[in-house]
Design a protein around this motif. Sequence first.
Motif, PDB file in Angstrom:
ATOM      1  N   SER A   1       3.843   5.259   1.623  1.00  0.00           N
ATOM      2  CA  SER A   1       3.007   5.283   2.035  1.00  0.00           C
ATOM      3  C   SER A   1       2.177   6.382   2.768  1.00  0.00           C
ATOM      4  O   SER A   1       3.106   6.425   4.627  1.00  0.00           O
ATOM      5  CB  SER A   1       2.486   3.791   2.454  1.00  0.00           C
TER       6      SER A   1
ATOM      7  N   ASP B   1       1.815   5.208  -1.517  1.00  0.00           N
ATOM      8  CA  ASP B   1       1.033   5.764  -3.184  1.00  0.00           C
ATOM      9  C   ASP B   1       2.408   6.621  -3.981  1.00  0.00           C
ATOM     10  O   ASP B   1       2.076   7.195  -4.588  1.00  0.00           O
ATOM     11  CB  ASP B   1       1.084   7.234  -1.735  1.00  0.00           C
ATOM     12  N   GLU B   2       3.626   6.612  -3.236  1.00  0.00           N
ATOM     13  CA  GLU B   2       4.536   6.600  -4.246  1.00  0.00           C
ATOM     14  C   GLU B   2       5.980   6.028  -4.517  1.00  0.00           C
ATOM     15  O   GLU B   2       6.296   4.812  -3.342  1.00  0.00           O
ATOM     16  CB  GLU B   2       5.055   8.010  -3.839  1.00  0.00           C
TER      17      GLU B   2
ATOM     18  N   GLY C   1      -3.378   4.240  -8.311  1.00  0.00           N
ATOM     19  CA  GLY C   1      -2.772   5.529  -7.315  1.00  0.00           C
ATOM     20  C   GLY C   1      -1.528   5.903  -6.815  1.00  0.00           C
ATOM     21  O   GLY C   1      -0.942   6.628  -6.619  1.00  0.00           O
ATOM     22  N   ILE C   2      -1.367   5.205  -8.410  1.00  0.00           N
ATOM     23  CA  ILE C   2       0.847   5.061  -7.443  1.00  0.00           C
ATOM     24  C   ILE C   2       1.282   6.266  -8.054  1.00  0.00           C
ATOM     25  O   ILE C   2       1.360   5.563  -8.764  1.00  0.00           O
ATOM     26  CB  ILE C   2       1.551   3.732  -7.292  1.00  0.00           C
TER      27      ILE C   2
ATOM     28  N   SER D   1       1.293  -0.924   0.027  1.00  0.00           N
ATOM     29  CA  SER D   1       0.293  -0.096  -0.116  1.00  0.00           C
ATOM     30  C   SER D   1       1.558   1.185   0.077  1.00  0.00           C
ATOM     31  O   SER D   1       1.362   1.529   0.970  1.00  0.00           O
ATOM     32  CB  SER D   1      -0.876   0.184   1.243  1.00  0.00           C
TER      33      SER D   1
END
Length: 533
Positions: free
Chosen positions: A417, A345-346, A393-394, A343
């Motif tokens: 994250s 985000d980047e 959403g990465i 999980s």
Amino acid sequence: MKILVSDKFSPEGLELMRKDADVDYRPDITPEELLKDIDKYDALIVRSRTKVTAGVIEVAEKLRVIGRAGVGVDNIDVDKATEKGIIVLNSPHGNTISAAEHAIALLTSLSRNIAQANSSLKRGEWNRTNYTGVELNQKTLGVIGVGRIGSEVARRARSLGMHVIAYDPYITRDHSEKLGFETVSFEDLLKRSDFITLHLPLNPTTHHLIGKKELTMLKPGARIINCARGGLIDEDALCEALQEGTVAGAALDVFEQEPPESCKLLDLDNVIVTPHLGALTKEAQTNVALQVSDQVIMALKGEPLVSAVNVPALLPETRAAVGPFLPLARAMGSFYLQLFGGSVDEIELTYSGNIASMPLSPLTLSCLIGFLQHIVGDGVNWVNASHIAKSRGITVLETSTTEIKNYSDLITMRARSGEREHKISGTLLNGDMRIVRVDNYRIEIVPARYMLVTTHNDRPGVVGKIGTLLGNEDVNIASMQLGRKQARGEAMMVLQVDQEMSKETLDKVKNLDVITTADFVVMPKRVFSEDLT
Ligand code: NAD
Ligand code: MLT
């Protein structure tokens, strides 16, 4: 392997593919038949007649490759194909010269009214003054889009004594200077050109690039040649400008709708037309058929491609350079996910040292595949890895520096994250993969199929306790690496073992009083094989 060729195609291409595959040649297939039969095929080859819509791709259960015999892929829903992990490839080089020559043919015909004069004389007229032309010498040709075809047109036009100016937002001034023409803004090109020729792809941003507003900006008496795609020019606006005389003439090889139906442009005397003939030479048709056939077979065999539209091209020399790092990047993506979770985000990949000057996108993709494989399964591949990351959403970032610190080549993967962030670094030592840093642990992990990764407080007896437990559980240890932040501080241990570890055994390791964390990492088999598809 079963291949469907659904448009007119040169026999040389069919023959080439038949050495490796069953090829059905159905150049007159209807859209309904295509929709019904496409699920039988591994590959589809089209020219511009067949429309490969989202609907066709949706039902194409087995389809792995769509090949376009030609350049423009505007008749293929590339986004849908990418989403489904289907490679889209074209044959971009085969018709460059033919298309450029056709544009020059239209340019010269337009300047000397050759088509109109030809028809008039054949009607029995001898009308010379009506067909007075203009010279090309010393005139300004504005080329919009200076890729393969635009550059060839520019080169030929200069030999006709024309001054060439060009607009292409994606080329550098250096490149244009090397090619010998001046780059200008779009507005300048419109205002300064005596002739304008279009050589750019049709896509949502270029649709109606030349509309009413742009046509009013043209130099009085300017003429337009379109040998790229019909939708680049607003045909109604062009028709009006030609009728009003603000545009002196147009030469069109392509139309918004093909074949054109009720297109008013066809009725105008100052318009000359050809039925999408740009690539229609014997040479170009053979070239594109051979190129696309070769690439489709390579794609079906999982070999590196040079002309894929939705996968980074891996030229043989590129593959030789980055190839050894592809398994390392794959192993790092997989290792990261299994240790720290998916999980995020980047994800940022930093390439340092010699590796920084290599093509990096295949490495980033390989790492993403390794990471995403654990989340979405084997469906992730070179084609859809970026798309899947984005849809989850990465954000994927890629940075590089040629500065060499401890290793001549180093790949660092950092993922975030929210506030939580971890990083791992890897390199090749004498060609063998090593993960050399995990957060602040300096360690030399040899990636293996099965690995137990633990953290603990560095003190005597820890290694012995784990070894005894694994011995009692009949788990054979192949090798071991240790890394620590400082003596008697936090430490990491990686044990390569010969087999899968049961959840019960892993729980026993976790419950040892000396252990802080324990994870069992299973590397995908492909990390250790040549086949990194
Ligand atoms: P290419 O990719 O080599 O060149 C296209 C160029 O257009 C690139 O340099 C790109 O930077 C530029 N470009 C993209 N967007 C632009 C924009 N908004 N404004 C200005 N320039 C832009 O492609 P190519 O092989 O030269 O082919 C060009 C087009 O010609 C193809 O997309 C195809 O549609 C068409 N084509 C037509 C025929 C025919 O039979 N009439 C034959 C071959 C190709
Ligand atoms: C192309 O994009 O290659 C050309 O339009 C030629 C063709 O479609 O045959």
